[in-house]
Design an enzyme around this catalytic site. Structure first.
Site, mmCIF file in Angstrom:
data_model
loop_
_atom_site.group_PDB
_atom_site.id
_atom_site.type_symbol
_atom_site.label_atom_id
_atom_site.label_comp_id
_atom_site.label_asym_id
_atom_site.label_seq_id
_atom_site.Cartn_x
_atom_site.Cartn_y
_atom_site.Cartn_z
ATOM 1 N N ILE A 61 -50.848 100.992 -45.069
ATOM 2 C CA ILE A 61 -51.380 99.512 -45.109
ATOM 3 C C ILE A 61 -52.551 99.482 -44.401
ATOM 4 C CG2 ILE A 61 -49.333 98.466 -46.192
ATOM 5 C CD1 ILE A 61 -48.542 97.463 -43.284
ATOM 6 N N THR A 140 -39.346 87.693 -40.125
ATOM 7 C CA THR A 140 -37.790 87.791 -39.614
ATOM 8 C C THR A 140 -37.504 86.468 -38.796
ATOM 9 O OG1 THR A 140 -36.354 88.696 -38.002
ATOM 10 C CG2 THR A 140 -38.758 89.227 -37.719
ATOM 11 N N ASP A 141 -36.311 86.150 -38.612
ATOM 12 C CA ASP A 141 -35.749 85.102 -38.011
ATOM 13 C C ASP A 141 -35.959 85.400 -36.312
ATOM 14 O OD1 ASP A 141 -33.842 87.006 -37.447
ATOM 15 O OD2 ASP A 141 -32.059 85.547 -38.030
ATOM 16 N N GLU A 142 -36.339 86.563 -35.968
ATOM 17 C CA GLU A 142 -36.356 87.109 -34.723
ATOM 18 C C GLU A 142 -37.559 86.624 -33.965
ATOM 19 O OE1 GLU A 142 -35.024 91.529 -33.974
ATOM 20 O OE2 GLU A 142 -33.807 91.396 -35.803
ATOM 21 N N TYR A 193 -40.667 94.476 -31.342
ATOM 22 C CA TYR A 193 -40.419 94.189 -32.743
ATOM 23 C C TYR A 193 -40.899 93.072 -32.943
ATOM 24 C CZ TYR A 193 -38.432 93.311 -37.196
ATOM 25 O OH TYR A 193 -38.178 92.647 -38.425
ATOM 26 N N LYS A 197 -44.011 91.167 -35.257
ATOM 27 C CA LYS A 197 -43.684 90.228 -36.416
ATOM 28 C C LYS A 197 -44.314 88.815 -36.164
ATOM 29 C CE LYS A 197 -41.912 91.528 -39.730
ATOM 30 N NZ LYS A 197 -42.280 91.886 -40.915
ATOM 31 N N GLY A 337 -33.070 93.679 -23.490
ATOM 32 C CA GLY A 337 -33.634 92.339 -23.663
ATOM 33 C C GLY A 337 -32.922 91.898 -24.863
ATOM 34 N N TYR A 395 -27.788 107.981 -28.662
ATOM 35 C CA TYR A 395 -26.541 107.744 -28.462
ATOM 36 C C TYR A 395 -26.150 109.052 -27.842
ATOM 37 C CZ TYR A 395 -26.834 104.044 -32.018
ATOM 38 O OH TYR A 395 -27.279 102.902 -32.672
HETATM 39 P P1 NAD Z 1 -37.158 99.533 -43.582
HETATM 40 O O1 NAD Z 1 -37.691 99.936 -42.233
HETATM 41 O O2 NAD Z 1 -36.477 99.960 -44.415
HETATM 42 O O3 NAD Z 1 -38.751 99.914 -44.700
HETATM 43 C C1 NAD Z 1 -39.924 99.521 -44.461
HETATM 44 C C2 NAD Z 1 -40.648 100.461 -45.578
HETATM 45 O O4 NAD Z 1 -42.048 100.348 -45.132
HETATM 46 C C3 NAD Z 1 -40.576 101.927 -45.363
HETATM 47 O O5 NAD Z 1 -40.423 102.294 -46.800
HETATM 48 C C4 NAD Z 1 -41.581 102.331 -44.712
HETATM 49 O O6 NAD Z 1 -41.972 103.859 -45.305
HETATM 50 C C5 NAD Z 1 -42.921 101.711 -45.048
HETATM 51 N N1 NAD Z 1 -43.846 101.544 -44.121
HETATM 52 C C6 NAD Z 1 -43.766 101.550 -42.627
HETATM 53 N N2 NAD Z 1 -45.032 101.489 -42.216
HETATM 54 C C7 NAD Z 1 -45.952 101.688 -43.216
HETATM 55 C C8 NAD Z 1 -47.384 101.765 -43.353
HETATM 56 N N3 NAD Z 1 -48.006 101.723 -42.425
HETATM 57 N N4 NAD Z 1 -47.820 101.755 -44.680
HETATM 58 C C9 NAD Z 1 -47.204 101.800 -45.700
HETATM 59 N N5 NAD Z 1 -45.832 101.704 -45.659
HETATM 60 C C10 NAD Z 1 -44.975 101.578 -44.285
HETATM 61 O O7 NAD Z 1 -37.495 97.880 -43.504
HETATM 62 P P2 NAD Z 1 -36.701 96.777 -44.214
HETATM 63 O O8 NAD Z 1 -35.614 96.665 -43.621
HETATM 64 O O9 NAD Z 1 -36.614 97.142 -45.563
HETATM 65 O O10 NAD Z 1 -37.463 95.383 -43.822
HETATM 66 C C11 NAD Z 1 -38.493 95.171 -44.881
HETATM 67 C C12 NAD Z 1 -39.194 93.821 -44.109
HETATM 68 O O11 NAD Z 1 -38.310 92.950 -43.823
HETATM 69 C C13 NAD Z 1 -40.031 94.277 -42.911
HETATM 70 O O12 NAD Z 1 -41.236 93.727 -42.847
HETATM 71 C C14 NAD Z 1 -38.836 93.709 -42.027
HETATM 72 O O13 NAD Z 1 -39.609 93.213 -40.534
HETATM 73 C C15 NAD Z 1 -38.496 92.594 -42.588
HETATM 74 N N6 NAD Z 1 -36.948 91.982 -42.043
HETATM 75 C C16 NAD Z 1 -36.015 92.956 -42.115
HETATM 76 C C17 NAD Z 1 -34.611 92.660 -41.825
HETATM 77 C C18 NAD Z 1 -33.457 93.407 -42.223
HETATM 78 O O14 NAD Z 1 -32.348 92.920 -41.754
HETATM 79 N N7 NAD Z 1 -33.730 94.525 -42.482
HETATM 80 C C19 NAD Z 1 -34.491 91.253 -41.362
HETATM 81 C C20 NAD Z 1 -35.606 90.294 -41.323
HETATM 82 C C21 NAD Z 1 -36.908 90.944 -41.789
HETATM 83 P P1 TYD Z 2 -29.467 95.728 -35.826
HETATM 84 O O1 TYD Z 2 -28.953 96.238 -37.099
HETATM 85 O O2 TYD Z 2 -30.355 96.798 -35.023
HETATM 86 O O3 TYD Z 2 -30.347 94.519 -36.047
HETATM 87 P P2 TYD Z 2 -31.246 93.646 -35.088
HETATM 88 O O4 TYD Z 2 -31.378 94.285 -33.972
HETATM 89 O O5 TYD Z 2 -32.584 93.456 -35.847
HETATM 90 O O6 TYD Z 2 -30.782 92.339 -35.318
HETATM 91 O O7 TYD Z 2 -28.543 95.469 -34.703
HETATM 92 C C1 TYD Z 2 -27.761 94.100 -35.108
HETATM 93 C C2 TYD Z 2 -26.844 93.851 -33.876
HETATM 94 O O8 TYD Z 2 -26.035 94.962 -33.719
HETATM 95 C C3 TYD Z 2 -27.555 93.564 -32.747
HETATM 96 O O9 TYD Z 2 -26.922 92.691 -31.930
HETATM 97 C C4 TYD Z 2 -27.452 95.054 -32.177
HETATM 98 C C5 TYD Z 2 -26.129 95.732 -32.453
HETATM 99 N N1 TYD Z 2 -25.767 97.106 -32.634
HETATM 100 C C6 TYD Z 2 -24.795 97.503 -31.827
HETATM 101 O O10 TYD Z 2 -23.998 96.792 -31.296
HETATM 102 N N2 TYD Z 2 -24.654 98.948 -31.952
HETATM 103 C C7 TYD Z 2 -25.652 99.782 -32.841
HETATM 104 O O11 TYD Z 2 -25.539 101.064 -32.774
HETATM 105 C C8 TYD Z 2 -26.733 99.140 -33.482
HETATM 106 C C9 TYD Z 2 -27.641 99.896 -34.421
HETATM 107 C C10 TYD Z 2 -26.705 97.580 -33.316
#
Ligand code: NAD
Ligand code: TYD
Length: 399
Positions: A61, A140-142, A193, A197, A337, A395
């Site tokens: 992108i 994201t809510d983060e 992260y 965002k 953090g 880990y």
């Molecule tokens: P993911 O990490 O599983 O997938 C990200 C995808 O983006 C991958 O296919 C990767 O190859 C592609 N990508 C990364 N860098 C790129 C680049 N420079 N150019 C083109 N493609 C690229 O992520 P996800 O969990 O599916 O999350 C998708 C979106 O939703 C993200 O923007 C994330 O911030 C947001 N989000 C995710 C969650 C969650 O719980 N997973 C929660 C809140 C927001």
């Molecule tokens: P994660 O799935 O990484 O999502 P996010 O940090 O974006 O919320 O983690 C969810 C919660 O789980 C977070 O509080 C961190 C915790 N966590 C563990 O306790 N152990 C683990 O191995 C991972 C990956 C996350």
């Protein structure tokens, strides 16, 4: 017919969204742009990209020439930007990559969309755009930071909004705190992260204000479901239970997340894309706050029950059934953090756009675990050499 540019569709949520819209809408064309980082797996969408409505482009992108060419070659109506570096732990290791992809990459798409969609200027000098176009950012809510956790045990969540009460019907809801993220909550990101965002959200809102670009932002809570890469909490715990490996729980395990079933999220994205008011932000939450340790215990209990009931599922186990118990849990050093609690108030999207998270956690987690049990080929494919290196580094010394 609408033509979508969906970025990051080889990742978890993007892939689920691609599958969802291909099923829901017959008359669409989808250009998928994904550079296939460790988190992108083409195998996840191999059947979808063979669909005559889909074109897959491997690329970044951040690549201006490529993104410009995509807008030149295709009549893009909707951009849905999932592409991002998405894992908090990795952002602590390598913050710069997150800023580059999440902020600069997003800005590159915005700029190209602006140039491609612009078809004039109003009398004040603001650009005018082709009818029916929109840029939707998956945020994201983060970005809102961390909420206080006011209760050690979950209490019943009492809804005040009458409309929301009617939508939620008999659903039993719980909370660990008195405050929630609304769209008006100030952004207060705390990890590399979430700050990346938040940075992209600000750039998008700047394009909406300065250039009147038609945009929406959705800010969702933690998703779970099929095709989730096993570095995030739920898929990692499922993978490790099935392999009889230790379950690393950060800190005291009492951090709270609001879990959203990925298909419910995809529905919300589709609704916002079509009906969201221009320039608006919508929070998308699962109405399911839970402490990490409770999630981990539920994963153990659910897997145990499923494998006891089904001989086919037992074949997936790389350990004995007796080993599936809470002794697998290991408290490890806390994340730097580590945000304490996230909880979304989804009143706006529920009352204005009629969306509600339909999947309660009990059903959602069972569906998710069954999916993993029945899709071991996918799990083995993603657990590649790169993944193993990452896992050992994260880990290795702690458990
Ligand atoms: P993911 O990490 O599983 O997938 C990200 C995808 O983006 C991958 O296919 C990767 O190859 C592609 N990508 C990364 N860098 C790129 C680049 N420079 N150019 C083109 N493609 C690229 O992520 P996800 O969990 O599916 O999350 C998708 C979106 O939703 C993200 O923007 C994330 O911030 C947001 N989000 C995710 C969650 C969650 O719980 N997973 C929660 C809140 C927001
Ligand atoms: P994660 O799935 O990484 O999502 P996010 O940090 O974006 O919320 O983690 C969810 C919660 O789980 C977070 O509080 C961190 C915790 N966590 C563990 O306790 N152990 C683990 O191995 C991972 C990956 C996350």
């Amino acid at each position: 017919m609408k033509t979508y540019l969906v970025t990051g569709a080889a990742g978890f949520i993007g892939a689920n969204f691609l599958k969802y819209i291909l099923k829901l809408h017959t008359d669409i064309k989808v250009i998928v742009l994904d550079c296939l980082t460790y988190a992108g797996n083409l195998g996840t969408i191999k059947e979808d990209i063979n669909d005559s409505r889909v074109i897959f482009i491997k690329g970044d992108i951040k690549d201006n020439d490529l993104v410009k060419k995509i807008f030149d070659d295709y009549h893009i109506d909707y951009v849905v930007n999932f592409a991002a570096e998405s894992h908090v732990d990795r952002s602590i290791e390598n913050p710069q990559l997150f800023l580059e992809t999440n902020i600069l990459g997003t800005q590159n798409i915005l700029e190209n969309a602006k140039k491609s969609w612009m078809n004039g200027q109003d009398k004040n000098g603001y650009p005018l755009y082709r009818e029916g176009v929109k840029f939707l950012q998956i945020s994201t809510d983060e970005v809102y930071g961390s909420l206080s956790k006011d209760y050690n045990e979950a209490i019943d969540l009492k809804l005040e909004n009458e409309d929301l009460k009617n939508i939620a019907k008999d659903r039993k809801l719980q909370t660990y705190g008195e405050t929630f993220f609304t769209e008006k909550t100030s952004l207060d990101p705390r990890s590399p992260y979430s700050s990346s965002k938040a940075g992209s959200d600000f750039v998008i809102l700047a394009y909406a204000e300065t250039y009147k670009l038609p945009v929406n932002i959705t800010r969702c809570s933690n998703n779970y479901g099929p095709y989730h890469f096993p570095e995030k909490l739920i898929p990692l715990m499922i993978k490790n239970v099935l392999e009889g490996k230790t379950l690393p729980v950060y800190g005291d395990g009492k951090n709270v997340r609001d879990w959203l079933y990925v298909e419910d999220h995809c529905k919300a994205i589709d609704i916002v894309l079509r009906n969201g008011a221009l320039g608006e932000v919508y929070n998308v939450g699962g109405f399911n706050e839970e402490q990490n340790i409770e999630i981990v215990k539920l994963v153990i209990d659910t897997i145990k029950k499923l494998v006891e009931e089904n001989a086919e599922y037992r074949k997936v186990l790389k350990t004995e059934i007796e080993n599936i118990n809470y002794d697998l849990i290991s408290y490890v050093q806390d994340r730097l953090g580590h945000d304490r609690r996230y909880a979304i108030d989804p009143t706006k999207i529920a009352t204005e756009l009629g969306w509600f998270p339909e999947t309660n956690f009990e059903n959602g987690i069972k569906k998710t675990i069954v999916w993993y049990l029945e899709n071991q080929e996918w799990c083995n494919e993603v657990a590649s050499g790169d993944y193993q290196k990452y896992y050992d580094k994260m880990y290795g010394e702690n458990i």
